[in-house]
Design a protein around this motif. Structure first.
Motif, PDB file in Angstrom:
ATOM      1  N   TYR A 165      12.023  -4.323  73.634  1.00 48.24           N
ATOM      2  CA  TYR A 165      12.440  -4.223  72.227  1.00 48.24           C
ATOM      3  C   TYR A 165      13.924  -3.900  72.110  1.00 48.24           C
ATOM      4  O   TYR A 165      14.647  -4.509  71.309  1.00 48.24           O
ATOM      5  N   LEU A 166      14.394  -2.953  72.923  1.00 50.62           N
ATOM      6  CA  LEU A 166      15.804  -2.567  72.879  1.00 50.62           C
ATOM      7  C   LEU A 166      16.692  -3.721  73.336  1.00 50.62           C
ATOM      8  O   LEU A 166      17.739  -3.990  72.731  1.00 50.62           O
ATOM      9  N   ASN A 167      16.274  -4.419  74.390  1.00 51.96           N
ATOM     10  CA  ASN A 167      17.046  -5.568  74.859  1.00 51.96           C
ATOM     11  C   ASN A 167      17.157  -6.646  73.787  1.00 51.96           C
ATOM     12  O   ASN A 167      18.222  -7.212  73.549  1.00 51.96           O
ATOM     13  N   LYS A 168      16.050  -6.945  73.137  1.00 55.10           N
ATOM     14  CA  LYS A 168      16.056  -7.984  72.093  1.00 55.10           C
ATOM     15  C   LYS A 168      16.985  -7.597  70.960  1.00 55.10           C
ATOM     16  O   LYS A 168      17.716  -8.436  70.428  1.00 55.10           O
ATOM     17  N   GLY A 169      16.947  -6.333  70.564  1.00 54.05           N
ATOM     18  CA  GLY A 169      17.810  -5.877  69.485  1.00 54.05           C
ATOM     19  C   GLY A 169      19.286  -6.010  69.839  1.00 54.05           C
ATOM     20  O   GLY A 169      20.101  -6.446  69.021  1.00 54.05           O
ATOM     21  N   LEU A 170      19.639  -5.657  71.074  1.00 54.53           N
ATOM     22  CA  LEU A 170      21.033  -5.765  71.502  1.00 54.53           C
ATOM     23  C   LEU A 170      21.478  -7.216  71.583  1.00 54.53           C
ATOM     24  O   LEU A 170      22.574  -7.579  71.146  1.00 54.53           O
ATOM     25  N   LEU A 171      20.619  -8.069  72.144  1.00 53.51           N
ATOM     26  CA  LEU A 171      20.989  -9.471  72.330  1.00 53.51           C
ATOM     27  C   LEU A 171      21.045 -10.243  71.019  1.00 53.51           C
ATOM     28  O   LEU A 171      21.581 -11.357  70.972  1.00 53.51           O
ATOM     29  N   ALA A 172      20.509  -9.651  69.950  1.00 47.34           N
ATOM     30  CA  ALA A 172      20.633 -10.294  68.636  1.00 47.34           C
ATOM     31  C   ALA A 172      22.069 -10.240  68.128  1.00 47.34           C
ATOM     32  O   ALA A 172      22.492 -11.088  67.336  1.00 47.34           O
ATOM     33  N   GLU A 176      25.025 -10.958  76.641  1.00 49.13           N
ATOM     34  CA  GLU A 176      24.662 -10.134  77.796  1.00 49.13           C
ATOM     35  C   GLU A 176      25.891  -9.575  78.498  1.00 49.13           C
ATOM     36  O   GLU A 176      25.897  -8.419  78.949  1.00 49.13           O
ATOM     37  N   ASP A 177      26.972 -10.360  78.581  1.00 48.86           N
ATOM     38  CA  ASP A 177      28.154  -9.870  79.294  1.00 48.86           C
ATOM     39  C   ASP A 177      28.942  -8.830  78.510  1.00 48.86           C
ATOM     40  O   ASP A 177      29.937  -8.297  79.007  1.00 48.86           O
ATOM     41  N   GLN A 178      28.501  -8.515  77.277  1.00 47.42           N
ATOM     42  CA  GLN A 178      29.110  -7.427  76.516  1.00 47.42           C
ATOM     43  C   GLN A 178      28.357  -6.112  76.694  1.00 47.42           C
ATOM     44  O   GLN A 178      28.844  -5.062  76.274  1.00 47.42           O
ATOM     45  N   ILE A 179      27.163  -6.169  77.307  1.00 44.08           N
ATOM     46  CA  ILE A 179      26.277  -5.008  77.388  1.00 44.08           C
ATOM     47  C   ILE A 179      26.334  -4.419  78.797  1.00 44.08           C
ATOM     48  O   ILE A 179      26.084  -5.115  79.787  1.00 44.08           O
ATOM     49  N   TYR A 441      26.547  -2.275  86.979  1.00 43.05           N
ATOM     50  CA  TYR A 441      25.717  -2.032  85.802  1.00 43.05           C
ATOM     51  C   TYR A 441      24.461  -2.894  85.884  1.00 43.05           C
ATOM     52  O   TYR A 441      24.447  -3.935  86.532  1.00 43.05           O
ATOM     53  N   THR A 442      23.406  -2.455  85.214  1.00 40.74           N
ATOM     54  CA  THR A 442      22.113  -3.117  85.305  1.00 40.74           C
ATOM     55  C   THR A 442      21.990  -4.215  84.254  1.00 40.74           C
ATOM     56  O   THR A 442      22.266  -3.998  83.081  1.00 40.74           O
ATOM     57  N   ARG A 443      21.552  -5.384  84.693  1.00 48.48           N
ATOM     58  CA  ARG A 443      21.360  -6.500  83.769  1.00 48.48           C
ATOM     59  C   ARG A 443      19.991  -6.397  83.102  1.00 48.48           C
ATOM     60  O   ARG A 443      19.055  -5.833  83.666  1.00 48.48           O
ATOM     61  N   GLY A 444      19.877  -6.936  81.914  1.00 48.78           N
ATOM     62  CA  GLY A 444      18.656  -6.780  81.128  1.00 48.78           C
ATOM     63  C   GLY A 444      17.413  -7.318  81.805  1.00 48.78           C
ATOM     64  O   GLY A 444      16.349  -6.688  81.770  1.00 48.78           O
ATOM     65  N   ASP A 445      17.500  -8.497  82.435  1.00 51.08           N
ATOM     66  CA  ASP A 445      16.311  -9.071  83.061  1.00 51.08           C
ATOM     67  C   ASP A 445      15.855  -8.243  84.259  1.00 51.08           C
ATOM     68  O   ASP A 445      14.651  -8.083  84.485  1.00 51.08           O
ATOM     69  N   ALA A 446      16.801  -7.684  85.021  1.00 54.19           N
ATOM     70  CA  ALA A 446      16.429  -6.835  86.152  1.00 54.19           C
ATOM     71  C   ALA A 446      15.803  -5.528  85.671  1.00 54.19           C
ATOM     72  O   ALA A 446      14.854  -5.013  86.278  1.00 54.19           O
ATOM     73  N   LEU A 447      16.332  -4.982  84.591  1.00 55.51           N
ATOM     74  CA  LEU A 447      15.783  -3.751  84.041  1.00 55.51           C
ATOM     75  C   LEU A 447      14.336  -3.956  83.592  1.00 55.51           C
ATOM     76  O   LEU A 447      13.454  -3.135  83.873  1.00 55.51           O
ATOM     77  N   GLU A 448      14.078  -5.070  82.916  1.00 57.01           N
ATOM     78  CA  GLU A 448      12.712  -5.358  82.482  1.00 57.01           C
ATOM     79  C   GLU A 448      11.793  -5.585  83.678  1.00 57.01           C
ATOM     80  O   GLU A 448      10.626  -5.178  83.664  1.00 57.01           O
ATOM     81  N   ALA A 449      12.314  -6.217  84.731  1.00 54.67           N
ATOM     82  CA  ALA A 449      11.499  -6.456  85.922  1.00 54.67           C
ATOM     83  C   ALA A 449      11.121  -5.134  86.592  1.00 54.67           C
ATOM     84  O   ALA A 449       9.999  -4.982  87.096  1.00 54.67           O
TER      85      ALA A 449
END
Length: 509
Positions: A165-172, A176-179, A441-449
């Motif tokens: 949920y947090l990832n989706k909100g940020l990516l809206a 990704e390269d800003q996070i 820094y951790t990327r969103g897809d790796a964090l979810e994995a």
């Protein structure tokens, strides 16, 4: 290193402990190393009612206590403090952010920072979805050739659902390269040296696989209890606090394939593959291969220590784990059937973090009469802290008649680099964020994995409240049952000392 662009670092939650103890001292260290841009401003934002002068006084006190350059001349501290500003707003009210925009415009015009902004969220996690959204409403997320990045401290979610949920909100609102998802463990020099140890030495990399490695240990031990964080920790536990983020990130660095280049995307792609290859745990696996414990009252060095359930803010019937050990496998060609053992706990005998590579024993034990020498294979210890360094345990002949073998240490300590400046973790990570280097820094897809692997364990505990929770006395190495996880005859966990290389001679806890 490429030249860093002029910019403003905006720290939300600037009146808090992290800014005082870590962030501003790290910025001052960067200043002393001449690593800040020519035109640089730090703007602290929080609800507390500070003036610029009072904020600077507090931050100077933090510098004098916690900076690596704490003994710097007062003139240097004053010159740096002049770069600090403060803005008091209600960060939960979107309308208040017009004040932030106006303040940034004013500082831009006065300090020539060219509209480059790095936003750092040193706030409670409930503000993580709100602040980025409110910034976007002000147009402060639009790069258009400018620096517009956002750094988010852990915890990034409390489970898989909240992380997604947090990832989706940020990516809206952001690319990704800003996070930049912060994990301060990855900023430690010894963690980064793991890549160099593996990929710049031909004596290690050919052996770094299932053919030569018997098992791998990753340990993060703390000698203190929860201190004054009982209320937070009781909602977190060792799994969320240490395993899901810090230790799984270390696991990825140990197990990843060589990247094609040392660049952010290449390294993070390989780490993601590791998370995707971790074997999911069945309910039987969770029952047999996951050990959780909770510290109980005991005397440590003659002083009585409270049990976890007696700590302030902790539920007297709490089943939150303060110790966690687990065994997992990575299903790929390099690591097939090699067990990885991970553990973390509070109120253990000493504060130490390390990675231990256990190589396979020799196929034939020619020196079987050596009762003092155990042919369990060589051990490579990568010490993250304290006494940072690398240790290789190897068998050597004792001078004299016969073939008496003794285990000896071959070691390197970072303290031997007396003329080399070793930056702190936050110092390195802040500089990388300002430079736009997201490698650490951790990327969103790796964090979810990572959350995807952890979630079944959390669900099992939630759905089975009577699942085993073992007590262990303060000052011990956790529940005795954790030793049963380690495969192999006479094999157990390595019980490290504070000192790295003299552990066979004396053990300073």
């Amino acid at each position: 290193m490429k030249k860093i662009q002029d910019q403003i670092l905006v720290i939300f939650g600037a009146s808090g402990d992290l800014t005082y103890r870590k962030l501003v001292p790290a910025l001052f260290d960067l200043y002393k190393q001449k690593s800040l841009p020519d035109n640089f401003v730090m703007l602290g934002v929080a609800r507390s009612d500070f003036s610029d002068e009072l904020f600077r006084e507090k931050m100077v006190d933090g510098i004098r206590q916690f900076s690596l350059s704490k003994d710097a001349p007062q003139a240097d501290v004053d010159a740096f403090a002049d770069k600090l500003y403060y803005l008091s707003i209600n960060t939960e009210d979107s309308k208040e952010y017009t004040k932030l925009t106006q303040k940034l415009d004013l500082l831009d015009s006065e300090k020539n920072t060219e509209g480059n902004y790095l936003f750092y969220l040193s706030t409670p996690p409930n503000l993580y979805p709100l602040i980025p959204k409110f910034l976007a409403e002000q147009g402060l997320n639009k790069a258009k050739g400018k620096i517009r990045r956002i750094v988010i401290e852990k915890p990034f979610g409390t489970d898989l659902k909240s992380a997604v949920y947090l990832n989706k909100g940020l990516l809206a609102d952001y690319e990704e390269d800003q996070i930049y998802r912060m994990d301060h463990y990855l900023g430690k020099e010894t963690v980064q040296n793991l890549l160099v140890t593996r990929f710049s030495n031909s004596i290690y990399e050919p052996l770094w696989n299932r053919n030569y490695i018997h098992h791998v240990e990753i340990t993060a031990a703390e000698s203190l209890g929860v201190e004054n964080r009982g209320g937070y920790y009781d909602q977190s536990g060792a799994m969320r606090d240490m395993i899901q983020n810090h230790l799984l990130q270390l696991l990825a660095l140990v197990a990843m394939e060589p990247p094609t280049v040392i660049e952010s995307d290449a390294i993070r792609n390989e780490k993601l593959k590791v998370f995707q290859a971790i074997r999911p745990l069945s309910q039987d696996d969770i029952l047999n291969n996951v050990i959780r414990g909770q510290y109980t009252a005991a005397k440590v060095k003659g002083k009585p220590q409270k049990g976890y359930r007696e700590e302030k803010g902790v539920n007297p019937d709490s089943r939150t784990e303060t110790y966690l050990a687990l065994k997992l496998y990575i299903d790929n060609w390099r690591w097939g059937d090699v067990p990885f053992y991970i553990r973390s706990g509070k109120h253990l005998p000493t504060r130490v973090s390390e990675i231990v590579i256990h190589f396979r024993p020799t196929p034939l034990n020619l020196f079987i009469d050596n009762k003092e020498y155990c042919n369990d294979g060589n051990i490579l210890v990568i010490r993250i802290h304290p006494d940072e360094g690398i240790l290789l345990k190897t068998g050597m002949k004792v001078p004299g008649a016969g073939y008496k073998v003794k285990e000896v240490n071959m070691d390197f300590h970072y303290s031997q680099l007396q003329d080399t400046y070793v930056p702190g973790a936050y110092e390195r990570l802040l500089l990388d964020a300002m430079l736009g280097d997201s490698t650490l820094y951790t990327r969103g897809d790796a964090l979810e994995a990572a959350w995807r692997f952890v979630q079944p364990i959390l669900d099992y505990w939630k759905n089975n409240p009577e699942a085993p929770l073992y007590g262990y006395p303060c000052g011990s190495w956790g529940p005795n049952v954790a030793d049963s996880l380690i495969e192999g005859k006479n094999m157990t966990w390595r019980y490290p000392c504070k000192n790295l290389s003299d552990d066979g001679i004396y053990c300073e806890l």
